[in-house]
Design an enzyme around this catalytic site. Structure first.
Site, PDB file in Angstrom:
ATOM      1  N   LYS A   1      27.944  57.807  42.352  1.00 37.75           N
ATOM      2  CA  LYS A   1      29.572  58.015  42.073  1.00 37.75           C
ATOM      3  C   LYS A   1      30.184  57.289  43.098  1.00 37.75           C
ATOM      4  CE  LYS A   1      32.963  59.333  39.531  1.00 37.75           C
ATOM      5  NZ  LYS A   1      33.446  57.845  39.336  1.00 37.75           N
TER       6      LYS A   1
ATOM      7  N   GLN B   1      30.227  57.610  51.016  1.00 39.07           N
ATOM      8  CA  GLN B   1      30.434  58.392  49.733  1.00 39.07           C
ATOM      9  C   GLN B   1      29.716  59.390  49.407  1.00 39.07           C
ATOM     10  OE1 GLN B   1      33.189  56.713  47.728  1.00 39.07           O
ATOM     11  NE2 GLN B   1      33.120  58.557  46.730  1.00 39.07           N
TER      12      GLN B   1
ATOM     13  N   LYS C   1      30.622  62.380  51.356  1.00 41.42           N
ATOM     14  CA  LYS C   1      31.979  62.644  50.878  1.00 41.42           C
ATOM     15  C   LYS C   1      31.736  63.405  49.472  1.00 41.42           C
ATOM     16  CE  LYS C   1      34.798  59.538  50.732  1.00 41.42           C
ATOM     17  NZ  LYS C   1      35.763  58.143  50.121  1.00 41.42           N
TER      18      LYS C   1
ATOM     19  N   LYS D   1      28.530  52.803  45.378  1.00 42.70           N
ATOM     20  CA  LYS D   1      29.816  51.719  45.633  1.00 42.70           C
ATOM     21  C   LYS D   1      29.298  50.369  45.088  1.00 42.70           C
ATOM     22  CE  LYS D   1      33.919  52.258  47.336  1.00 42.70           C
ATOM     23  NZ  LYS D   1      35.081  53.298  47.389  1.00 42.70           N
TER      24      LYS D   1
ATOM     25  N   GLY E   1      37.698  52.951  40.451  1.00 45.69           N
ATOM     26  CA  GLY E   1      38.359  51.892  41.256  1.00 45.69           C
ATOM     27  C   GLY E   1      38.351  51.823  42.515  1.00 45.69           C
ATOM     28  N   ASP E   2      38.856  51.204  43.250  1.00 46.79           N
ATOM     29  CA  ASP E   2      39.211  51.094  44.688  1.00 46.79           C
ATOM     30  C   ASP E   2      40.108  49.782  45.136  1.00 46.79           C
ATOM     31  OD1 ASP E   2      37.703  52.310  47.460  1.00 46.79           O
ATOM     32  OD2 ASP E   2      37.891  49.989  47.758  1.00 46.79           O
TER      33      ASP E   2
ATOM     34  N   THR F   1      44.011  60.746  45.215  1.00 44.84           N
ATOM     35  CA  THR F   1      43.740  60.329  46.690  1.00 44.84           C
ATOM     36  C   THR F   1      44.692  60.666  47.642  1.00 44.84           C
ATOM     37  OG1 THR F   1      41.995  58.880  45.882  1.00 44.84           O
ATOM     38  CG2 THR F   1      42.402  58.832  48.066  1.00 44.84           C
TER      39      THR F   1
ATOM     40  N   ASN G   1      47.584  52.271  45.872  1.00 43.56           N
ATOM     41  CA  ASN G   1      47.655  53.503  45.037  1.00 43.56           C
ATOM     42  C   ASN G   1      47.550  54.743  46.111  1.00 43.56           C
ATOM     43  OD1 ASN G   1      45.356  55.650  44.565  1.00 43.56           O
ATOM     44  ND2 ASN G   1      46.524  54.946  42.720  1.00 43.56           N
TER      45      ASN G   1
HETATM   46  P1  NDP Z   1      44.760  49.398  46.611  1.00 48.39           P
HETATM   47  O1  NDP Z   1      44.460  48.078  46.477  1.00 48.39           O
HETATM   48  O2  NDP Z   1      45.703  49.930  45.839  1.00 48.39           O
HETATM   49  O3  NDP Z   1      45.993  49.044  48.055  1.00 48.39           O
HETATM   50  C1  NDP Z   1      45.607  48.503  49.186  1.00 48.39           C
HETATM   51  C2  NDP Z   1      46.577  48.437  50.373  1.00 48.39           C
HETATM   52  O4  NDP Z   1      45.971  48.180  51.686  1.00 48.39           O
HETATM   53  C3  NDP Z   1      47.603  47.315  49.759  1.00 48.39           C
HETATM   54  O5  NDP Z   1      48.787  47.821  50.213  1.00 48.39           O
HETATM   55  C4  NDP Z   1      46.969  46.106  50.710  1.00 48.39           C
HETATM   56  O6  NDP Z   1      47.938  45.089  50.932  1.00 48.39           O
HETATM   57  C5  NDP Z   1      46.479  46.746  52.162  1.00 48.39           C
HETATM   58  N1  NDP Z   1      45.502  45.947  52.567  1.00 48.39           N
HETATM   59  C6  NDP Z   1      44.239  45.690  52.047  1.00 48.39           C
HETATM   60  N2  NDP Z   1      43.713  44.974  53.035  1.00 48.39           N
HETATM   61  C7  NDP Z   1      44.518  45.203  54.060  1.00 48.39           C
HETATM   62  C8  NDP Z   1      44.136  44.839  55.280  1.00 48.39           C
HETATM   63  N3  NDP Z   1      42.857  44.114  55.911  1.00 48.39           N
HETATM   64  N4  NDP Z   1      45.015  44.929  56.459  1.00 48.39           N
HETATM   65  C9  NDP Z   1      46.107  45.531  56.157  1.00 48.39           C
HETATM   66  N5  NDP Z   1      46.491  45.988  54.680  1.00 48.39           N
HETATM   67  C10 NDP Z   1      45.294  45.748  53.940  1.00 48.39           C
HETATM   68  O7  NDP Z   1      43.760  50.056  47.213  1.00 48.39           O
HETATM   69  P2  NDP Z   1      43.769  51.819  47.489  1.00 48.39           P
HETATM   70  O8  NDP Z   1      45.202  52.274  47.782  1.00 48.39           O
HETATM   71  O9  NDP Z   1      43.013  52.138  46.081  1.00 48.39           O
HETATM   72  O10 NDP Z   1      42.688  51.797  48.525  1.00 48.39           O
HETATM   73  C11 NDP Z   1      43.124  51.824  49.977  1.00 48.39           C
HETATM   74  C12 NDP Z   1      42.101  52.365  50.908  1.00 48.39           C
HETATM   75  O11 NDP Z   1      41.597  53.956  50.737  1.00 48.39           O
HETATM   76  C13 NDP Z   1      40.675  52.057  50.917  1.00 48.39           C
HETATM   77  O12 NDP Z   1      40.168  52.086  52.024  1.00 48.39           O
HETATM   78  C14 NDP Z   1      39.914  52.489  49.850  1.00 48.39           C
HETATM   79  O13 NDP Z   1      38.489  52.464  50.093  1.00 48.39           O
HETATM   80  C15 NDP Z   1      40.415  54.049  50.097  1.00 48.39           C
HETATM   81  N6  NDP Z   1      40.139  55.050  49.069  1.00 48.39           N
HETATM   82  C16 NDP Z   1      40.744  54.927  47.993  1.00 48.39           C
HETATM   83  C17 NDP Z   1      40.515  55.667  46.850  1.00 48.39           C
HETATM   84  C18 NDP Z   1      41.400  55.501  45.522  1.00 48.39           C
HETATM   85  O14 NDP Z   1      41.072  56.529  44.760  1.00 48.39           O
HETATM   86  N7  NDP Z   1      42.023  54.707  45.253  1.00 48.39           N
HETATM   87  C19 NDP Z   1      39.634  56.776  46.966  1.00 48.39           C
HETATM   88  C20 NDP Z   1      39.292  57.105  48.508  1.00 48.39           C
HETATM   89  C21 NDP Z   1      39.440  56.148  49.394  1.00 48.39           C
HETATM   90  P3  NDP Z   1      48.220  43.904  50.031  1.00 48.39           P
HETATM   91  O15 NDP Z   1      49.104  44.396  48.996  1.00 48.39           O
HETATM   92  O16 NDP Z   1      48.899  43.007  50.895  1.00 48.39           O
HETATM   93  O17 NDP Z   1      46.842  43.510  49.700  1.00 48.39           O
END
Ligand code: NDP
Length: 450
Positions: A96, A117, A120, A132, A171-172, A215, A246
């Protein structure tokens, strides 16, 4: 040439082995380092985990799949990207873990995420193995039709390796409800089955309530538990959040709900600083801006007349810092800035946003630091609850799922305290790593050398 094997039970030997076997995969080396630094002393004190090839098996994925993803852009050009699925460890249940669409995705990044993961998912207490996947496809600037064709082509290959009982993606970064919907539809078409093969689905066709929020909400439930443990509360605290996707959006929502003041958010171009605080109405604007308009956070500064800088958001006065964007966004430099700005708590919403050196600086300065495998586990926890609802053809209410999420995050916090307490200090990293490890290791030993 000598046999390839672990020379002895030490961090150096483990790192030597993984660097030899996986040169170039620096994020994977970093994740193994961060976990093994706390696990090795624990194994040395517990004979049952020695001499079972356990470490060698823990750091080698059960299976890694790489595949070609051909697609056609809106101008009729044939394009090719690369797809990945790493099925790391199935000791506790079906693999997962999410799918990431971002140009930086490579095998090392997917392996680090799948390795993390595994621990976690173990911490959630749910029967989930670790995996993943993703692709180096860049969704930025693509039309909806291109996103659909890409997601379908990705699933044309991925469907051979996943199912509701073997491997259940989600998703991620770059993969939200829209992409999950297109992939689910294509899986259904290819297999003629309507099953919970992927989580994060829309509510109309098997998604779980609270999955979108899980999250970010879970992160705040965890932060609240950390602060309560010190007889403090999140209420009235000044909070800085990186990202505006997200995780960041719903971390902000729950922080506001619990009475905190969120003063900064960001995207990959820069950060806004709103000294008056982001309220519900401003947050709705951010959600629309990022989810519907697919715009830049800079537009917030223009609308609400606040500060915007083309840098990360860490150099501001704050009590709580929540990195919710990407890996390695807090290095030594940013950790020092946070400490100088009197931060008391850093909790990871993103996966591995703090480097090993940054974590040391935070811990040595007395900052309470939570690793993502504990503090962002709410997402996969609600994904696990989505699987349960799908298997039972049920749909639970928002409150039912939210209460389960709160319980899971509180239980994870308790496990971190149990295994991470040293005197009157709690090392959440150590606690999370050891608690996650014990369950996976016991299951692996019980299942024999597989
Ligand atoms: P999203 O795609 O919804 O959002 C990602 C955000 O991070 C955007 O604002 C993006 O900016 C920014 N971003 C991406 N890359 C960079 C970078 N190199 N430097 C600065 N900002 C950056 O992703 P999520 O919110 O889903 O995921 C965010 C983090 O949380 C990841 O590490 C993911 O693995 C982790 N995560 C997510 C989960 C989930 O349920 N979604 C669960 C557990 C962990 P921009 O719009 O400019 O691309």
């Amino acid at each position: 040439m000598e046999d390839i094997r672990l020379k002895d039970l030490s961090l150096d030997s483990i790192l030597e082995l993984i660097k030899f076997r996986n040169p170039e995969q620096k994020e994977f080396h970093q994740a193994v380092h961060e976990v093994m630094e706390t696990i090795v002393p624990f194994i040395k004190d517990h004979k049952k985990y020695q001499n079972t090839g356990l470490i060698e098996r823990l750091i080698e994925p059960e299976r890694s799949v790489l595949f070609r993803v051909p697609w056609e852009d809106d101008n009729g050009n044939y394009r090719v990207n690369r797809g990945f699925r790493v099925q790391f460890n199935s000791a506790l249940g079906p693999y997962k873990g999410g799918l990431r669409f971002h140009p930086s995705v490579n095998l090392g990044i997917v392996k680090f995420l799948a390795f993390e993961q595994t621990f976690k998912n173990s911490l959630t207490g749910l029967p989930l193995g670790g995996g993943k996947g993703g692709s180096d496809f860049n969704p930025r600037g693509k039309s909806d039709a291109e996103i659909m064709r890409y997601s379908q082509s990705f699933m044309n290959e991925l469907h051979r390796y996943v199912s509701n009982v073997t491997d259940v993606p989600a998703g991620d970064i770059g993969v939200g409800e829209r992409e999950v919907g297109y992939m689910f539809g294509q899986y259904k078409r290819l297999t003629a089955e309507f099953t919970g093969v992927i989580t994060g689905k829309g509510l109309a066709y098997g998604g779980s309530k609270v999955r979108t929020q899980s999250t970010g909400y879970g992160l705040l439930y965890f932060v609240n538990a950390m602060l309560r443990n010190r007889d403090e509360s999140i209420e009235g605290k000044k909070v800085v959040i990186s990202g505006s996707g997200n995780v960041a959006q719903f971390a902000c929502e729950k922080a506001i709900d619990l009475g905190a003041k969120v003063v900064a958010m960001s995207d990959s171009n820069g950060a806004i600083y709103d000294k008056d605080g982001i309220d519900e109405e401003k947050l709705e604007y951010i959600k629309h801006l990022k989810n519907v308009k697919r715009g830049r956070i800079k537009e917030y500064a223009e609308k609400y007349n606040c500060e915007y800088k083309e840098i990360n958001p860490w150099n501001v006065d704050c009590d709580v810092a929540l990195p919710c964007a990407a890996e390695n966004e807090i290095t030594e430099k940013e950790a020092k800035q946070l400490v100088n700005n009197n931060v008391i708590c850093v909790a990871e919403g993103a996966n591995m946003p703090c480097t090993v050196k940054a974590i040391k600086i935070l811990q040595e300065s007395g900052v309470i630091y939570a690793p993502g495998k504990a503090s962002n586990a709410g997402g996969v926890a609600v994904s696990g609850l989505e699987m349960t609802q799908n298997a039972n053809r049920l749909s639970w209410s928002f409150n039912t799922v939210d209460e389960r999420l709160i319980n899971i995050m509180q239980r994870i916090h308790k496990k971190c305290v149990k295994y991470g307490t040293n005197g009157n200090q709690i090392n959440y990293l150590k606690g999370a790593n050891i608690a996650g490890f014990i369950k996976v290791a016991d299951a692996m030993i019980a299942q024999g050398n597989v």
